[in-house]
Structure formats: C-alpha cells, structure tokens
Enzyme design. Structure first.
Site, PDB file in Angstrom:
ATOM      1  N   LYS A 118       0.811  -1.061  -0.084  1.00  0.00           N
ATOM      2  CA  LYS A 118      -0.182   0.566  -0.212  1.00  0.00           C
ATOM      3  C   LYS A 118       0.683   1.371   0.167  1.00  0.00           C
ATOM      4  O   LYS A 118       0.600   1.967  -0.580  1.00  0.00           O
ATOM      5  CB  LYS A 118      -0.850   0.048   1.266  1.00  0.00           C
ATOM      6  N   ARG A 149      -3.165   3.017   8.739  1.00  0.00           N
ATOM      7  CA  ARG A 149      -3.470   2.254   8.108  1.00  0.00           C
ATOM      8  C   ARG A 149      -1.937   1.465   7.331  1.00  0.00           C
ATOM      9  O   ARG A 149      -1.390   1.420   7.833  1.00  0.00           O
ATOM     10  CB  ARG A 149      -3.803   2.804   6.236  1.00  0.00           C
ATOM     11  N   GLY A 192      -8.405  -6.731   4.395  1.00  0.00           N
ATOM     12  CA  GLY A 192      -9.036  -7.205   5.408  1.00  0.00           C
ATOM     13  C   GLY A 192      -8.297  -7.677   6.262  1.00  0.00           C
ATOM     14  O   GLY A 192      -9.289  -7.772   7.905  1.00  0.00           O
ATOM     15  N   MET A 194      -6.322  -6.433   8.109  1.00  0.00           N
ATOM     16  CA  MET A 194      -5.316  -6.006   9.076  1.00  0.00           C
ATOM     17  C   MET A 194      -6.503  -4.925   9.275  1.00  0.00           C
ATOM     18  O   MET A 194      -7.287  -4.485   8.797  1.00  0.00           O
ATOM     19  CB  MET A 194      -3.616  -5.681   8.782  1.00  0.00           C
ATOM     20  N   ARG A 199      -3.022  -1.684  -6.376  1.00  0.00           N
ATOM     21  CA  ARG A 199      -3.251  -2.602  -6.832  1.00  0.00           C
ATOM     22  C   ARG A 199      -3.081  -2.928  -7.513  1.00  0.00           C
ATOM     23  O   ARG A 199      -4.883  -3.113  -7.494  1.00  0.00           O
ATOM     24  CB  ARG A 199      -3.214  -3.091  -4.783  1.00  0.00           C
ATOM     25  N   HIS A 207     -16.709  -7.877   2.069  1.00  0.00           N
ATOM     26  CA  HIS A 207     -16.024  -8.872   1.988  1.00  0.00           C
ATOM     27  C   HIS A 207     -15.697 -10.095   2.170  1.00  0.00           C
ATOM     28  O   HIS A 207     -14.238 -10.662   1.758  1.00  0.00           O
ATOM     29  CB  HIS A 207     -15.239  -8.682   4.281  1.00  0.00           C
ATOM     30  N   ARG A 251       0.147 -46.881  -6.820  1.00  0.00           N
ATOM     31  CA  ARG A 251       0.002 -47.330  -5.725  1.00  0.00           C
ATOM     32  C   ARG A 251      -0.478 -49.134  -5.731  1.00  0.00           C
ATOM     33  O   ARG A 251      -1.502 -48.639  -5.432  1.00  0.00           O
ATOM     34  CB  ARG A 251      -0.350 -46.947  -4.377  1.00  0.00           C
ATOM     35  N   ARG A 262       4.662 -49.074  -8.611  1.00  0.00           N
ATOM     36  CA  ARG A 262       5.083 -49.168  -7.478  1.00  0.00           C
ATOM     37  C   ARG A 262       5.181 -50.549  -6.660  1.00  0.00           C
ATOM     38  O   ARG A 262       3.831 -50.794  -7.437  1.00  0.00           O
ATOM     39  CB  ARG A 262       4.752 -48.133  -6.171  1.00  0.00           C
ATOM     40  N   SER A 270      12.862 -42.376  -6.965  1.00  0.00           N
ATOM     41  CA  SER A 270      11.687 -41.189  -7.467  1.00  0.00           C
ATOM     42  C   SER A 270      11.563 -40.429  -6.143  1.00  0.00           C
ATOM     43  O   SER A 270      11.691 -42.047  -5.127  1.00  0.00           O
ATOM     44  CB  SER A 270      10.516 -42.211  -7.295  1.00  0.00           C
ATOM     45  N   GLY A 299      10.226 -39.859  -2.916  1.00  0.00           N
ATOM     46  CA  GLY A 299       8.503 -40.442  -2.132  1.00  0.00           C
ATOM     47  C   GLY A 299       8.633 -39.405  -0.710  1.00  0.00           C
ATOM     48  O   GLY A 299       9.799 -39.936   0.637  1.00  0.00           O
ATOM     49  N   ASN A 329       6.631 -38.479   1.523  1.00  0.00           N
ATOM     50  CA  ASN A 329       5.549 -38.710   2.640  1.00  0.00           C
ATOM     51  C   ASN A 329       6.147 -38.915   2.817  1.00  0.00           C
ATOM     52  O   ASN A 329       6.199 -38.912   4.407  1.00  0.00           O
ATOM     53  CB  ASN A 329       4.313 -39.236   2.054  1.00  0.00           C
ATOM     54  N   CYS A 371       7.018 -37.736  -6.633  1.00  0.00           N
ATOM     55  CA  CYS A 371       6.209 -38.741  -5.833  1.00  0.00           C
ATOM     56  C   CYS A 371       5.450 -37.974  -4.618  1.00  0.00           C
ATOM     57  O   CYS A 371       3.855 -38.797  -4.250  1.00  0.00           O
ATOM     58  CB  CYS A 371       5.563 -39.985  -6.887  1.00  0.00           C
ATOM     59  N   TYR A 415      11.254 -34.310 -13.300  1.00  0.00           N
ATOM     60  CA  TYR A 415      10.116 -34.533 -13.721  1.00  0.00           C
ATOM     61  C   TYR A 415       9.810 -34.377 -11.996  1.00  0.00           C
ATOM     62  O   TYR A 415       9.630 -34.502 -10.829  1.00  0.00           O
ATOM     63  CB  TYR A 415       9.488 -35.452 -13.904  1.00  0.00           C
TER      64      TYR A 415
END
Ligand code: ADP
Ligand code: MG
Ligand code: MG
Length: 876
Positions: A23, A93, A102, A104, A337, A455, A561, A617, A765, A767, A769, A832, A852
């Site tokens: 701003k 402001r 909205g 702040m 903005r 809002h 999977r 897999r 690959s 994994g 997770n 993956c 990839y």
C-alpha cells in the site's frame, strides 16, 4: 549510517514494496505520478521487525522520526495535529508486502478530542458531521487498539436510537451524536479503567502499535499460512491526511477495478456510496451503487476517475483494484494494487493483455497464480440438471463456481462439520474477517448483505470459493438456524446449491460435472508447456484417475500405488487372503487371484497414458490399512480361506504391529515373500506385452519401482527376483520388451547412500511423504494432533507434509540427486510425494535439477504452470 524508518509518500516509489509494504509503495508511486493522493508517510516494515525485536516497544529514535514526519505533514497541509481551530486528522493504515485484504485494521479520523471536534465543526460548518467522525474514531480506536468489541458500541447506538424512536443512523442529529460520544467514552473508561486518550500524539502511537500487533492476530496468521507469506516480513504503517466522503451529497467513497474481477471483461467495474466513509463500502453494511451510476451523478469526476484508472493500468501493466474518495466534488485516490481476481478472470486478463500488446507471453505465464487454477478444475453444475432446477432466489454473482452442500450458519460450525467430512455451504448475514477459516472450508458462501466488493466477495474470490452475496430477500434466523427465501424454509443441514457465476440460489443438491481445459486456459497452458523444463506426471492408481490426469496434460504416471487397486470390496478379500497366509502355498493361491486383476488394471493404465511412461510401485501396504477388523469381515475371510475363525483371529493378532508405518511393509514384504514380487512383475510385463501388441507404435518401457529401500543389497535382492521373472516372461512371449527397475528414495538412509543405491537403481523417485515422516520422526497419520500447536507457537510456519521442508528434507533430496548422478549420470529423477503438486516445492525440484514432478490428477495443470514459472525465475 542509521536506518531510516519513516518515508514521506513523496520520498518513496513503487519498487520499495519490501520496505514500505504494497500500500505504501503504491501510494508513493501514485504521488510521484501526479495523481491526487492525500499526503502522508509510511513507517517501514523494518520498524515493525524492530518493534518485535525490542519486546513490542517503539524505539525512541523511531518515535522521533514519526514526530518529525507529522511536523512535515502539518507544514504541507497548513494545519496542525490537535489544533482546536483547524485540525489535521489522519488515518492509520496497515500495509504488508503482499496484500492481505481485510486482514489488518485501519483507523480513521485520528486526532480528534473534545476540543478538536468543536473546532472541526466550526471549520467545516457541519456539527453533525464533526461529531459523527468523532464517534466513529472512538469506536474504531477502541476496537482496533483496545480490543473492545464493536458490537457493544452498536448496542449503545441502538439504545440512543430507541430512546429517540428512530430506526436509521442517519436520523440521529448532532445532539444525539454528542450524547453518543459521551456514552462511548464512559463505556471505554468503565471497561478499561482509564480515560480515552485525548492527545493526538498518544492516539497515534497507540494506533501504530496496534497495526504492528495486528500482524500477529489469528486471522492474519491464518491468511499467511494459506498464502505462504512468511511471518518475518512484518507490516508497514501508513499515516495519511484524512479526506471525507461523508461531507454530504457531493461527497462519497468507492472501490473499483479496471476490469471485471469475476470474468476479466475489459470494463471499469466497481461501486460507491454517496455520503459515506470508505469502511462502509468494504464492510458491506449499505448496498452501494455501481460505478456506471457515478457517470450520471458527477460526470466530470467519473471521467477523471476513468482516466486515472486507465493510466494506472498501463503504468502497472496489470489490472488494478483502486479505492477512492470524493470530498465535495474533489477526487482523491487512496489505494491501488494489482487486483485479486477469479481464476477465469486471471486467464482472460493475462491473454487479453498479451493481445493488447501490454505484456509478453512469459509475463502472462508469471501473472497467474498456479494454485488458483484449482477452482477451474473442479466440477461445474450439470447443465441439464441446472436448466431443470428453478432457483428460490438470486443475488450478486460474487465469486464463480458451483457449490453444493449442507447449510450451516456460523464459521465455527463450518469448520466443525467440515472436519466431520461434510460438504457445507456457509450462510451468513454478512461475513467478517473472523469468519475466514469457515469460509475457507466451505463449498460456497451466501450472504444477506454486501456488494461485489464486500469482504465476503473479495475473500471468496481470492480463495476461489463460490460466493453469492447481498441476497436481501433472505429472511434470516441465525439464532434458530434457518432462513426463508422464495417461500422455502432452509434449515441447518439442508442441502443448498449456489451458482457463483449467475448468482442463482437453489434448494436441494444439483449434480455437478467435471471441468475441461480449453479457451484461455488452454492458451496459457500452451505457453507454459513451451517454457518449462520439468516434465509433469501424475500419481494415479486407477484407470479413471489416469484418464482424468491425461486430459489435464499429464505426461506419464510417476506413481501407481498397486495396493490401492485392492480397496474395492470385491478385491480386498483376495488381498487380505494374501496378507494373512501362513504358508507359501496359501499365499501363492491368493496371488494367483490377484494376478489377473493387476494385469487388467495395468493394461488400462498404459492405454490411458497412450504410451507415455508408467511407473508402477510394488506393494507397500502398511498392514493396518488392510487387515480386517469387523467381525463379519473376519468370518467371511475365514470361510473363503477354508480356516476357522479362531485360526484367522490368531493370525491377525500375530500380525499386529506397534508401529505399522515402520513395520513389515515396502520391499520388506518382497524380501520375506519373493513370490509377491514375482506375481507383480508378471502382471506388469504381461500387460505391457499385450498393450504393445495392440499399439505397435507405442514405445512402452514399464518402470518397476521398489519402495522403502534403505540398503543397496536389499534392492539387489528384490531386483534379482524381478529380473529373473521378467526375463522369463519376455522370453516366453518372444518379445523384445525393455523395462527399468528403480527405487523410491523415502528412507533417510537411502538418501545418504544414494551413490551406492544408484549402482542398481535405474531411476529414483523421491517419496517425500515417507521421507518427511522418517526425517522428522513423526507419523503422518498422527501429526495432525500436534502440528497446530507448532503453528501457534511459530515453530513451524506450514505443514511439512504439504510444503516440502527445503532446509532439512530438501537437503536430503538435493544430496541424493547429486550422489545418484555421480554413479549414474543419466539416472532419471522425480518426485512423487504429495509435495509434487505444491508450487514452492516444484520450484525447488526445478532448482535441484529433477527431471519430473508427479502429482494427483487435479494438480497436473497447477504443476505445469508452476514448473514454467520456476523455469522463468531460475533458468537452467
Ligand atoms: P484495507 O487494507 O483493509 O483496504 P485501508 O487501509 O485501505 O484498509 O482502509 C480502509 C478504508 O478506509 C479504505 O477503503 C479507505 O477508503 C478508507 N481510508 C483510509 N485512509 C483514508 C483517508 N486518509 N481518508 C479517507 N478515507 C480513508
Ligand atoms: Mg484498502
Ligand atoms: Mg512411501
């Protein structure tokens, strides 16, 4: 040299966003462009950081700079702060680097006190207006700085109105407003045991601190987490001379976009209120007039505004979102903005700006937020069903999309029902920033009050959530949780459907259909595809998922999977049989049942991907996900296997693991039971041979992926089983099929020894997770229980399972990639985990040189765009 903490608007410019916030930087830029902006200054984001470093205190040298800047403002305005004849009044402001609409808090009319208001009334010749401004200031200051609830002040207003026997605020005269001021101040004193601050300087310092503090209010923290904004940035504070849109019928205030933020249509779009202060439009309390109507009311102001809007758009080379105020027929710009927009509008605006010669194709690709595309990929209403349905009402189409869910009336209920797995539509009289979490989990939002820029509308568009706003016909009973519309009563839990593109509201559930990529979307994706280096694959376990992903542009499957192919009720029995087998013979019998199912599925997957690479897999079922627990399932399985129920129960008990995530899973299964790997290899290879027969021109090279490897010899053992089996099947079929064997890198030890592993792995690959789970040492199934506390205490800023922890887990990825390439320069590298569809992680994958990313089907377009943006930001 000492740091400068305060900049006049005339000293800054648009490039100083990091220091001045969005701003402040834009107010400075507009000032420099000669656009009418009320003068003022910006206290920097560094001052905010310093405020927190100093233990939530404003350092004396910063306070001194603020005082000097006020003195300069007084000089420019020819008015003095606290002057009882002609006072300078200011707004305070907030303004962070990234816009947080909205989020702040803003305070208007600061500088008022009992003496000043008298002078102000005389000077403006309007006593009512002066006292109205004063009472608004007390309200805002009490709310924002001292956290006294706004609603309690509204109650006091109601009391005064009732006593007088009037309904509207506008029916209160100067005397009534004077009474309000007294009552407000008494209330303040009662609640806080101190007088309302009367010196402008104290008021200002209180307000500045409040803005700094608001950087850490819960809704700001939530918004930051949703939008990946680091908490270390801090917010700037803008102090600006007030202009008054509430000085009568020749004054007003409004907001406007240079293009339609819902559709992207190139046409000035906005709304305004005559005789009002800015807050009133944004809060959606009164229903505003459209910007077109300004043409009729004040044509010269409209023309001036339209010209400024056009210039701003050309200057910033993007659609602008502007706030303005008219004070007695004089126009002031208060903000500009780059405007938030729907995904559809983002695509149209980007393409149009290219066609208008304003930006390049590359700039267009950088302009669209990948995460936003999600909204376009999700279902729309089925056109036929929609035609047949008749709406019970309609209102403003504030944010497009189709929503269908059960009605709830509070944001808390929305979150609670969502957590129970319900799809919900949030119905509110009006939304406020406190509702943001509920809005986020809702399918759609319906509000009774508010306009296109209220809002609810702004926030919903930003989140890509369907929103219909300003439905005044709704008769609401929030207390008893029902509403009436078009003669229909809708209770909590009833289904409601909203069309955010037309604003129509339907009772009941309307079926939805999937989206497709065409038009502007297709054009932009085409540009992205030319730019990116990363390939984008998908995680797909079923032919249906694979087909969907291919339609979204997936260039292969990065993760199938195989255990997920057995979740169906008619298949899970065979899988369970395999798991609980006590002898190799039993197991082989079960595997024989699984083989044709797998082969058929693999054939369908290869078909769906049209010859593109498919990584399969091998089985990796944490046993607890598959073992039967219900009595009836156990009885059925025992019967199928021809053993007693008791026998089976004993087997199940013996398979119990204390920590299944780190238990007998992944390649450990194939090490103990090589016949599983044999069956899966046979299925993969036979399927490939069959599909190749049907499509001789497809170059099918199956990629067999061994999960959860942590040691080279482990991989070598399983690979030997795979190779022996595969080569025999290929020979038996007189085929020349090629195949690859690779591994997941998902155990820290595999990353640490990746140079060794690469001796036998033809691809890696990541994994991420499991790699995240194992690196952090907490289970991804249980982390939800404590991660919130970590966010609250700012230990973590985001969920490491959603956004890759680049400092820790990322280091392992980068290291393994490097070690892998050392051993095998042409090794193929991909990711993956769930992270494969997260834009910031995709950027990381691009930078460390992966080949990839692979992600769920609905995130494929997001990944394509994010990969292109990464390539533009970090050319390889
Ligand atoms: P937000 O970031 O939430 O939009 P703003 O700082 O833009 O908050 O302020 C909210 C409203 O207050 C604006 O819509 C604007 O119209 C009004 N406002 C802010 N500063 C002034 C000012 N100096 N004079 C008149 N109105 C102002
Ligand atoms: Mg604003
Ligand atoms: Mg895993």
């Amino acid at each position: 040299m000492s740091t400068k903490y305060v900049y006049l608007f005339s000293e800054g410019n648009g490039k100083m966003r990091e220091l001045l916030g969005g701003k402040g930087a834009n107010l400075a830029e507009m000032t420099n462009l000669g656009i009418p902006v009320p003068q003022g200054f910006t206290i920097t984001t560094e001052a905010c950081t310093r405020y927190y470093e100093d233990g939530e205190k404003i350092a004396p040298e910063i306070e001194e700079e603020i005082n000097q800047s006020i003195a300069k403002m007084e000089e420019i305005a020819g008015k003095k702060f606290g002057d009882i004849n002609d006072p300078l009044l200011v707004s305070v402001r907030s303004g962070a680097r990234a816009s947080m609409p909205g989020m702040m808090d803003t305070i208007l009319n600061l500088g008022m006190n009992d003496e000043v208001v008298v002078g102000f009334a005389k000077k403006t010749g309007n006593e009512r207006f002066a006292y109205d401004s004063y009472r608004r200031f007390i309200q805002m200051y009490s709310d924002v700085v001292m956290e006294l609830p706004k609603s309690n002040f509204e109650l006091i207003i109601d009391e005064v109105k009732e006593k007088k026997g009037v309904k509207l605020d506008t029916e209160l005269d100067a005397e009534d407003l004077k009474e309000l001021v007294v009552r407000f101040k008494n209330y303040y004193k009662e609640q806080l045991n101190s007088e309302f601050p009367s010196t402008p300087h104290d008021q200002l310092m209180g307000a500045v601190k409040a803005v700094f503090r608001s950087w850490n209010n819960p809704r700001a923290i939530y918004y930051r987490r949703m939008n990946d904004i680091p908490s270390s940035w801090g917010t700037a504070v803008n102090v600006q001379a007030m202009v008054f849109g509430n000085m009568g019928d020749d004054s007003g205030t409004g907001v406007a976009f240079t293009r339609d933020p819902a559709t992207g249509e190139n046409k000035l779009f906005g709304e305004f209120l005559i005789n009002a202060q800015g807050e009133d439009v944004v809060a959606g309390v009164r229903t505003p007039q459209t910007i077109d109507e300004l043409k009729g009311i004040m044509p010269e102001i409209y023309d001036q505004f339209a010209k400024i809007a056009d210039n701003l758009e050309k200057h910033y080379r993007d659609m602008q979102d502007m706030e303005f105020t008219i004070e007695q027929r004089k126009l002031y710009m208060l903000q500009t903005r780059n405007g938030k927009r729907t995904a559809a509008a983002a695509l149209k605006v980007a393409c149009d700006l290219v066609d208008e010669g304003m930006i390049s194709e590359k700039e267009a690709v950088l302009m669209v937020d990948p995460k936003q595309l999600d909204a376009l990929l999700h279902p729309q209403f089925d056109a036929k069903a929609l035609k047949a349905a008749s709406p019970i009402g309609s209102a403003l189409p504030a944010s497009p999309g189709a929503a269908c869910g059960k009605v709830v009336f509070t944001a808390e209920d929305a979150v609670e029902w969502h957590n129970k797995g319900e799809k919900i539509v949030l119905v509110r009289r009006e939304t406020s920033p406190e509702d943001i979490e509920g809005m986020h989990v809702a399918q759609g939002i319906l509000t009774v009050r508010g306009g296109m820029t209220s809002h609810a509308a702004v926030v919903a568009r930003g989140m890509g959530t369907c929103c219909v706003s300003g439905c005044g016909e709704v008769v609401m009973n929030e207390e008893e949780k029902y509403f009436e519309l078009g003669g229909v009563t809708i209770k909590e839990g009833d289904y409601l459907s909203l069309d955010g593109s037309t604003g129509k509201i339907y009772a009941g559930a309307i079926p939805t259909v999937s989206a497709e990529i065409s038009g502007y979307f297709g054009r932009l994706m085409g540009w992205a595809d030319e730019i990116r280096d990363l390939k984008v694959r998908t995680n797909a376990d079923t032919p249906a998922d694979a087909k969907q992903a291919a339609e979204f542009g997936a260039e292969g499957i990065g993760l199938c999977r195989t255990e997920h192919m057995f979740f169906d009720t008619d298949r899970i029995t065979a899988m369970r049989e395999m798991i609980v087998s006590k002898t190799e013979e039993q197991r082989r019998a079960a595997l024989a049942k699984l083989l044709p199912m797998q082969r058929g599925d693999f054939e369908a997957l290869y078909e769906a991907l049209g010859g593109n690479p498919v990584t399969i897999r091998f089985l990796d079922p944490p046993l607890h996900e598959f073992l039967p627990t219900a009595e009836e399932d156990i009885i059925a399985l025992a019967k199928e296997m021809n053993i007693t129920v008791e026998d089976l129960k004993n087997v199940i008990a013996s398979l119990h693991e204390f920590n299944p995530m780190m238990g007998h899973r992944g390649c450990r299964l194939a090490v103990t039971y090589p016949e599983i790997a044999e069956m899966q290899t046979t299925a993969v290879i036979e399927a490939a041979i069959n599909v190749k027969k049907a499509h001789p021109d497809w170059d099918i090279v199956p990629e067999i992926m061994i999960p959860l490897v942590g040691e080279l010899k482990e991989l070598q053992y399983v690979k030997s089983v795979v190779v022996k089996t595969a080569d025999k099947v290929i020979a038996d079929n007189n085929s020349d099929l090629k195949y690859k064997v690779g591994t997941m890198i998902e155990i820290p030890r595999a990353a640490l020894t990746a140079d060794e592993i690469a001796k036998d792995a033809e691809f890696f690959s990541f994994g991420t997770n499991d790699l995240t789970q194992m690196t952090f040492g907490f289970s991804r199934d249980d982390a939800g229980k404590f991660l919130d506390a970590y966010y609250d205490r700012k230990i973590y800023e985001s969920d490491p399972f959603a956004k890759l922890d680049q400092d820790g887990v990322g280091k392992l990825v980068e290291m393994a990639a490097k070690l892998g390439r050392q051993t095998r320069p042409d090794i193929k590298l991909g990711i993956c985990g769930e992270h494969g569809g997260d834009p910031s992680t995709i950027e990381f994958c691009h930078r460390v040189g992966l080949n990839y990313v692979s992600c769920s089907p609905f995130r494929v377009p997001i990944a394509r765009l994010a990969a292109a943006q990464a390539a533009l930001k970090f050319p390889r």
